[in-house]
Design an enzyme around this catalytic site. Structure first.
Site, PDB file in Angstrom:
ATOM      1  N   GLY A  90       0.726  -0.916   0.289  1.00  0.00           N
ATOM      2  CA  GLY A  90      -0.286  -0.103  -0.008  1.00  0.00           C
ATOM      3  C   GLY A  90       0.135   1.382  -0.136  1.00  0.00           C
ATOM      4  O   GLY A  90       2.046   1.528   0.573  1.00  0.00           O
ATOM      5  N   THR A  92       0.375   5.563   0.306  1.00  0.00           N
ATOM      6  CA  THR A  92      -0.063   6.700   1.186  1.00  0.00           C
ATOM      7  C   THR A  92       0.367   7.862   0.017  1.00  0.00           C
ATOM      8  O   THR A  92       1.387   8.168  -0.708  1.00  0.00           O
ATOM      9  CB  THR A  92       0.039   7.227   2.144  1.00  0.00           C
ATOM     10  OG1 THR A  92       1.018   7.913   2.802  1.00  0.00           O
ATOM     11  CG2 THR A  92      -1.024   6.734   3.066  1.00  0.00           C
ATOM     12  N   PHE A 148      -8.365  13.949   7.707  1.00  0.00           N
ATOM     13  CA  PHE A 148      -8.021  14.329   7.165  1.00  0.00           C
ATOM     14  C   PHE A 148      -7.303  14.863   5.816  1.00  0.00           C
ATOM     15  O   PHE A 148      -6.267  14.047   6.237  1.00  0.00           O
ATOM     16  CB  PHE A 148      -7.670  16.331   7.952  1.00  0.00           C
ATOM     17  CG  PHE A 148      -7.782  17.475   7.279  1.00  0.00           C
ATOM     18  CD1 PHE A 148      -8.753  18.217   7.477  1.00  0.00           C
ATOM     19  CD2 PHE A 148      -6.608  17.511   6.394  1.00  0.00           C
ATOM     20  CE1 PHE A 148      -8.326  19.466   6.571  1.00  0.00           C
ATOM     21  CE2 PHE A 148      -6.379  18.660   6.149  1.00  0.00           C
ATOM     22  CZ  PHE A 148      -7.856  19.684   6.041  1.00  0.00           C
ATOM     23  N   GLY A 149      -7.548  14.733   4.378  1.00  0.00           N
ATOM     24  CA  GLY A 149      -6.692  15.201   3.809  1.00  0.00           C
ATOM     25  C   GLY A 149      -5.625  13.243   3.369  1.00  0.00           C
ATOM     26  O   GLY A 149      -5.110  12.679   2.080  1.00  0.00           O
ATOM     27  N   GLN A 150      -6.842  12.597   3.020  1.00  0.00           N
ATOM     28  CA  GLN A 150      -6.550  11.548   2.680  1.00  0.00           C
ATOM     29  C   GLN A 150      -8.250  10.521   2.431  1.00  0.00           C
ATOM     30  O   GLN A 150      -8.625   9.341   1.976  1.00  0.00           O
ATOM     31  CB  GLN A 150      -6.556   9.953   4.374  1.00  0.00           C
ATOM     32  CG  GLN A 150      -5.019  10.323   4.774  1.00  0.00           C
ATOM     33  CD  GLN A 150      -4.507   8.792   5.590  1.00  0.00           C
ATOM     34  OE1 GLN A 150      -4.909   8.538   6.204  1.00  0.00           O
ATOM     35  NE2 GLN A 150      -3.173   8.640   4.723  1.00  0.00           N
ATOM     36  N   TYR A 153      -6.526   7.363   0.037  1.00  0.00           N
ATOM     37  CA  TYR A 153      -6.547   6.696   1.022  1.00  0.00           C
ATOM     38  C   TYR A 153      -8.049   5.334   1.368  1.00  0.00           C
ATOM     39  O   TYR A 153      -7.518   4.256   1.793  1.00  0.00           O
ATOM     40  CB  TYR A 153      -5.315   6.800   1.922  1.00  0.00           C
ATOM     41  CG  TYR A 153      -4.610   5.760   2.765  1.00  0.00           C
ATOM     42  CD1 TYR A 153      -3.638   5.247   2.089  1.00  0.00           C
ATOM     43  CD2 TYR A 153      -4.607   6.039   3.409  1.00  0.00           C
ATOM     44  CE1 TYR A 153      -3.529   4.430   2.751  1.00  0.00           C
ATOM     45  CE2 TYR A 153      -4.062   4.800   5.187  1.00  0.00           C
ATOM     46  CZ  TYR A 153      -3.538   4.020   3.922  1.00  0.00           C
ATOM     47  OH  TYR A 153      -3.213   3.755   5.011  1.00  0.00           O
TER      48      TYR A 153
END
Ligand code: CAA
Ligand code: NAP
Length: 245
Positions: A90, A92, A148-150, A153
């Site tokens: 995986g 990010t 927040f920000g994903q 993902y």
């Protein structure tokens, strides 16, 4: 009796290397995937060959459907029937949606979610024929709660739950279990990449007041991979120090 073969994608990464060693020490014949041109292969393959000489390292791109098909068939021919698949690879690529590039969305979906389809699709016909298998996919606390920000993902990791529960139903009567594990923040390069003040802010919000260790995920993988875990399917195991309940 022949040893069971376990394929672990991202098997030389922060969590993956511990999974590789733990499963090898538990008696599995482990095949550890890594990226083609992996810096982790340069870093760890030599030491691994010394400490765990039976582990086989196979570079391939989990985002590439055809390559996954080829690699699975090749492992089955040269190493043996794969009983355990751990979808652990995986990445990010964080950023707020208002600034997210299409490539940033696509690559996170390809690596974290399409990979699970690619490898499961390559392997499930053989598992069905053998009436046995364990598929364990490494999701994330952020797939459960969002972050927040994903958006990319969290969407990919949440997608694993739907995939897992659907496939689990399709193969439940054939000796195959399909589950997810959702780690919280585990001390690897993936979280070391977060800005220190943000990372420390996250740590203080974890009820046990620390990040997790890869060994704490490996214990759960070993548990779900076991033959005796046959009644556990379509389930998710959250391992997050109480960050999300
Ligand atoms: N909630 C609400 N607002 C937030 C926020 C949050 N959690 N974080 C930041 N903001 C706000 C800031 O206060 C700031 O507001 P103002 O503009 O009003 O001042 C604004 O958002 C911009 O903040 P940043 O400067 O941090 O924004 P950025 O665009 O530079 O960075 C980011 C965004 C890269 C997403 C950064 O916030 C970040 O790294 N966050 C952590 C993301 C995270 O947890 N990633 C996990 C990676 S590890 C992993 O994913 C493994 C796993 O499965 C657990
Ligand atoms: P990591 O150290 O960055 O390891 C990620 C692994 O994925 C690496 O081994 C990497 O291969 C492999 N990989 C990435 N892209 C690939 C591709 N296209 N093809 C093949 N392999 C690829 O991260 P980690 O912390 O161990 O994460 C492992 C898994 O746990 C990930 O799925 C992650 O999302 C999940 N997770 C992590 C945390 C955490 O806090 N660390 C929390 C929840 C979930 P190379 O070795 O070749 O680079």
């Amino acid at each position: 009796m022949d040893r069971k073969v376990a394929l672990i994608t991202g098997g030389l990464g922060g969590i993956g290397l511990t999974l590789t060693k733990s499963l090898a020490e538990a008696g599995y014949q482990v095949v550890a995937g890594c990226r083609p041109n992996s810096s982790n292969a340069e870093k760890h393959a030599g030491e691994l060959a010394q400490s765990h000489p039976d582990v086989k390292v196979v570079p391939f791109n989990v985002s590439d459907f055809d390559e996954c098909q080829r690699v699975v068939l090749d492992i089955e021919e040269t190493v043996g029937p794969i009983s355990v698949l751990v979808n652990n690879a995986g990445i990010t690529w964080d950023g707020q949606l208002k600034k997210m590039k299409a490539e940033q969305w696509r690559s996170v979906m390809d690596t974290n979610l399409d990979s699970v389809f690619n490898l499961s699709r390559a392997l499930i016909p053989q598992m069905l024929a053998r009436q046995y298998g364990r598929i364990i996919s490494i999701s994330s606390v952020n797939g459960e709660k969002g972050q927040f920000g994903q958006t990319n993902y969290a969407a990919a990791k949440a997608g694993m739950y739907g995939f897992t529960k659907s496939l689990a139903q399709e193969v439940a009567s054939k000796g195959i279990t399909v589950n997810t594990i959702s780690p919280g923040y585990i001390e690897t390069d993936m979280i070391r990449a977060i800005k220190e003040e943000i990372r420390e802010g996250i740590r203080t919000q974890i009820p046990v007041k620390r990040f997790g260790q890869p060994e704490e995920i490996a214990r759960a993988v070993l548990f779900l991979a076991d033959e005796q875990a046959g009644f556990i399917t379509g389930s998710n195991l959250s391992i997050n120090g109480g960050q999300y309940m």
